[in-house]
Design an enzyme around this catalytic site. Structure first.
Site, PDB file in Angstrom:
ATOM      1  N   HIS A  54     -20.079  39.505  -5.433  1.00  0.00           N
ATOM      2  CA  HIS A  54     -21.038  39.110  -6.476  1.00  0.00           C
ATOM      3  C   HIS A  54     -21.906  37.954  -6.002  1.00  0.00           C
ATOM      4  CE1 HIS A  54     -18.609  41.661  -8.988  1.00  0.00           C
ATOM      5  NE2 HIS A  54     -17.562  40.915  -8.756  1.00  0.00           N
ATOM      6  N   ALA A 117      -7.049  35.467 -11.520  1.00  0.00           N
ATOM      7  CA  ALA A 117      -8.267  35.120 -12.248  1.00  0.00           C
ATOM      8  C   ALA A 117      -7.960  34.044 -13.287  1.00  0.00           C
ATOM      9  CB  ALA A 117      -8.843  36.355 -12.927  1.00  0.00           C
TER      10      ALA A 117
END
Length: 144
Positions: A54, A117
């Site tokens: 990303h 995460a």
């Protein structure tokens, strides 16, 4: 194998700084901030083959941080210091850092570790372990 664009920019900035062209290295860093919305300073040591999926959106890395080879640093990751402590993280090879994770202070993350995460890592993570949660805890020991 194609080189990650963020890592490529970092490498160019590091080369420029090492050849007494710091003003151009700062320009590359500014370019990275504008285009990729990240701060990967040329002073940080980032190992070869490290990927920023990303395009490192909102990644912030402390200039003194050390990141090993072939790591994956997801978006919205912070690798930096903590108030009152001068030391910053040292990350081993082939470490996966999940999106939104924060690695803070004088910690060592071993080779092949996984940071989940959103984890907030404030203490060492052994090689091959998986750390999750706030504050992060080890949920998985050595992998075979």
């Amino acid at each position: 194998m194609t080189m990650d664009p963020v890592y490529r920019c970092y490498s160019v900035a590091r080369w420029l700084a090492g050849h007494r062209m710091r003003i151009f290295a700062y320009a590359v860093r500014a370019f990275m901030r504008m285009v990729f919305a990240c701060d990967v300073p040329y002073a940080a040591r980032v190992g070869a083959g490290t990927k920023f999926p990303h395009h490192a959106l909102a990644v912030v890395i402390h200039p003194d941080a050390v990141i090993g080879e072939s790591c994956t640093i997801s978006h919205q990751v912070t690798i930096g210091g903590r108030k009152g402590l001068k030391e910053v993280p040292i990350i081993g090879d082939r470490v996966l850092v999940g999106c939104g994770a924060k690695l803070l202070g004088p910690i060592v993350v071993g080779d092949d570790a996984v940071i989940g995460a959103g984890a907030v890592v404030l203490s060492d993570v052994p090689a091959g372990a998986t750390a999750v949660g706030v504050p992060a805890r080890i949920v998985d020991g050595e992998r075979s």
